[in-house]
Write an enzyme that holds these catalytic residues in place. Structure first.
Site, PDB file in Angstrom:
ATOM      1  N   THR A   8       0.843  -1.197   0.000  1.00 49.31           N
ATOM      2  CA  THR A   8       0.000   0.000   0.000  1.00 49.31           C
ATOM      3  C   THR A   8       0.876   1.244   0.000  1.00 49.31           C
ATOM      4  OG1 THR A   8      -1.608   1.308   1.261  1.00 49.31           O
ATOM      5  CG2 THR A   8      -0.260  -0.183   2.526  1.00 49.31           C
ATOM      6  N   LYS A  13      -2.212   3.172   6.553  1.00 50.11           N
ATOM      7  CA  LYS A  13      -2.548   1.744   6.479  1.00 50.11           C
ATOM      8  C   LYS A  13      -1.336   0.900   6.877  1.00 50.11           C
ATOM      9  CE  LYS A  13      -5.855   1.212   2.641  1.00 50.11           C
ATOM     10  NZ  LYS A  13      -5.934   0.494   1.344  1.00 50.11           N
ATOM     11  N   ASP A  70      -7.908  -3.512   0.326  1.00 50.10           N
ATOM     12  CA  ASP A  70      -8.739  -2.517  -0.346  1.00 50.10           C
ATOM     13  C   ASP A  70      -9.933  -2.261   0.551  1.00 50.10           C
ATOM     14  OD1 ASP A  70      -8.826  -0.861  -2.739  1.00 50.10           O
ATOM     15  OD2 ASP A  70     -10.782  -1.766  -3.039  1.00 50.10           O
ATOM     16  N   PHE A 149      -7.136   8.247  10.244  1.00 43.64           N
ATOM     17  CA  PHE A 149      -6.987   8.930   8.947  1.00 43.64           C
ATOM     18  C   PHE A 149      -8.336   8.915   8.225  1.00 43.64           C
ATOM     19  CE2 PHE A 149      -6.986   5.399   5.845  1.00 43.64           C
ATOM     20  CZ  PHE A 149      -6.849   4.309   6.690  1.00 43.64           C
ATOM     21  N   GLY A 150      -8.331   9.448   7.021  1.00 48.24           N
ATOM     22  CA  GLY A 150      -9.518   9.377   6.165  1.00 48.24           C
ATOM     23  C   GLY A 150     -10.772   9.900   6.842  1.00 48.24           C
ATOM     24  N   TYR A 151     -11.808   9.086   6.849  1.00 48.33           N
ATOM     25  CA  TYR A 151     -13.113   9.500   7.377  1.00 48.33           C
ATOM     26  C   TYR A 151     -13.238   9.293   8.897  1.00 48.33           C
ATOM     27  CZ  TYR A 151     -14.382   9.299   2.400  1.00 48.33           C
ATOM     28  OH  TYR A 151     -14.436   9.488   1.038  1.00 48.33           O
ATOM     29  N   LYS A 172      -8.347   1.173  18.031  1.00 52.53           N
ATOM     30  CA  LYS A 172      -8.727   1.050  16.612  1.00 52.53           C
ATOM     31  C   LYS A 172      -8.164  -0.251  16.029  1.00 52.53           C
ATOM     32  CE  LYS A 172      -8.805   2.968  12.012  1.00 52.53           C
ATOM     33  NZ  LYS A 172      -8.385   3.908  10.976  1.00 52.53           N
ATOM     34  N   HIS A 177     -12.369  -2.588  10.967  1.00 54.27           N
ATOM     35  CA  HIS A 177     -12.559  -3.465   9.804  1.00 54.27           C
ATOM     36  C   HIS A 177     -11.226  -4.103   9.398  1.00 54.27           C
ATOM     37  CE1 HIS A 177     -11.445   0.562   8.787  1.00 54.27           C
ATOM     38  NE2 HIS A 177     -11.380   0.369   7.482  1.00 54.27           N
TER      39      HIS A 177
HETATM   40  P1  ITT Z   1      -3.635   1.877  -1.350  1.00 53.40           P
HETATM   41  O1  ITT Z   1      -4.578   1.618  -2.519  1.00 53.40           O
HETATM   42  O2  ITT Z   1      -2.244   2.278  -1.795  1.00 53.40           O
HETATM   43  O3  ITT Z   1      -3.643   0.774  -0.348  1.00 53.40           O
HETATM   44  P2  ITT Z   1      -5.595   3.898  -0.633  1.00 53.40           P
HETATM   45  O4  ITT Z   1      -5.712   4.912   0.462  1.00 53.40           O
HETATM   46  O5  ITT Z   1      -5.824   4.362  -2.044  1.00 53.40           O
HETATM   47  O6  ITT Z   1      -4.174   3.165  -0.519  1.00 53.40           O
HETATM   48  P3  ITT Z   1      -7.975   2.276  -0.863  1.00 53.40           P
HETATM   49  O7  ITT Z   1      -8.002   2.341  -2.346  1.00 53.40           O
HETATM   50  O8  ITT Z   1      -8.264   0.972  -0.198  1.00 53.40           O
HETATM   51  O9  ITT Z   1      -6.555   2.711  -0.284  1.00 53.40           O
HETATM   52  O10 ITT Z   1      -8.960   3.409  -0.307  1.00 53.40           O
HETATM   53  C1  ITT Z   1      -9.364   3.350   0.990  1.00 53.40           C
HETATM   54  C2  ITT Z   1      -9.997   4.682   1.375  1.00 53.40           C
HETATM   55  O11 ITT Z   1     -11.144   4.395   2.219  1.00 53.40           O
HETATM   56  C3  ITT Z   1      -9.059   5.491   2.237  1.00 53.40           C
HETATM   57  O12 ITT Z   1      -8.233   6.344   1.472  1.00 53.40           O
HETATM   58  C4  ITT Z   1     -10.044   6.247   3.149  1.00 53.40           C
HETATM   59  O13 ITT Z   1     -10.578   7.358   2.474  1.00 53.40           O
HETATM   60  C5  ITT Z   1     -11.138   5.196   3.365  1.00 53.40           C
HETATM   61  N1  ITT Z   1     -10.788   4.351   4.528  1.00 53.40           N
HETATM   62  C6  ITT Z   1     -10.429   3.042   4.495  1.00 53.40           C
HETATM   63  N2  ITT Z   1     -10.120   2.606   5.728  1.00 53.40           N
HETATM   64  C7  ITT Z   1     -10.265   3.663   6.550  1.00 53.40           C
HETATM   65  C8  ITT Z   1     -10.066   3.855   7.933  1.00 53.40           C
HETATM   66  O14 ITT Z   1      -9.599   2.881   8.715  1.00 53.40           O
HETATM   67  N3  ITT Z   1     -10.311   5.066   8.428  1.00 53.40           N
HETATM   68  C9  ITT Z   1     -10.750   6.072   7.663  1.00 53.40           C
HETATM   69  N4  ITT Z   1     -10.923   5.992   6.345  1.00 53.40           N
HETATM   70  C10 ITT Z   1     -10.704   4.786   5.783  1.00 53.40           C
END
Ligand code: ITT
Length: 195
Positions: A8, A13, A70, A149-151, A172, A177
């Site tokens: 990744t 992650k 993913d 991170f993210g949401y 966490k 998940h």
């Molecule tokens: P890689 O493909 O390089 O692994 P990515 O960030 O693009 O990195 P994904 O395509 O799997 O990974 O997208 C996952 C997205 O979903 C991530 O960027 C967040 O926006 C959201 N997400 C997934 N897991 C999360 C978490 O634990 N907390 C918050 N947001 C999450």
């Protein structure tokens, strides 16, 4: 010691996966560690297809046993969106994604959502194992917490009365998940070694 590559480009992650799988007798390498820069085009129709594609392509190119995740956020009132497109949802990064989501959910009462992760560990010659995990929560209008991170800051966990951005990283990595998916994956891996 066995070396396994974590496929990744998302540093958050990587840290979570290393923490979830700590105390295993394995050295985990990252794409940065080996200077791997190629992007895998995520054009699958499911999380599983994307995770398998990432793990397989990078394993074939590097020769390492490779694991990929993913994942995405699925919001019930939006028919499961942003889902597979969670990372690219607004085209404006994490904050842009959160703003767009809250705009779409304005005046909508149903805030049920889940995070979902599909994970694949690819060995070679089309041999792989896979697993998945989910965690349910509710989308809240105000960002709370600066962890994760993210949401995470708008993903509220009723059981803890905190968002995923407020709980400790240790918690966490027990309940997420990703934690569920990787713990199950590791069990399958260890069981396969016993045979
Ligand atoms: P890689 O493909 O390089 O692994 P990515 O960030 O693009 O990195 P994904 O395509 O799997 O990974 O997208 C996952 C997205 O979903 C991530 O960027 C967040 O926006 C959201 N997400 C997934 N897991 C999360 C978490 O634990 N907390 C918050 N947001 C999450």
């Amino acid at each position: 010691m066995e070396k396994i590559l974590i496929a990744t480009h998302n540093i958050n992650k990587v840290e979570e996966i290393k923490d979830i799988l700590k105390n295993k007798d394995i050295t985990f390498l990252t794409l940065d560690d080996i200077g791997y820069k190629n992007e895998v085009i995520e054009d699958g129709k499911t999380y599983f297809e994307n995770a398998l594609k990432k793990a397989k392509e990078i394993s074939i190119n590097t020769g390492y046993i490779t694991i990929a995740d993913d994942s995405g956020l699925e919001v019930e009132a939006l028919g499961g969106r942003p889902g597979l497109y969670s990372q690219r949802y607004s085209g404006k990064g994490n904050l842009g994604n959160i703003k767009l989501l809250l705009k779409e959910l304005k005046n909508i009462d149903n805030r049920n959502a889940r995070f979902y992760a599909s994970v694949v560990m690819y060995f070679k010659n089309d041999k792989y194992i896979s697993s998945d995990g989910e965690i349910k929560g509710k989308i809240i209008d105000e960002m709370k917490g600066d962890k994760g991170f993210g949401y995470d800051p708008i993903f509220y966990l009723e059981e803890y009365n905190m968002t995923m951005g407020q709980i400790s990283k240790e918690l966490k990595n027990e309940i997420s998940h990703r934690a569920k998916a990787f713990k199950k994956l590791w069990q399958i891996y260890e069981d396969s070694l016993d045979i």
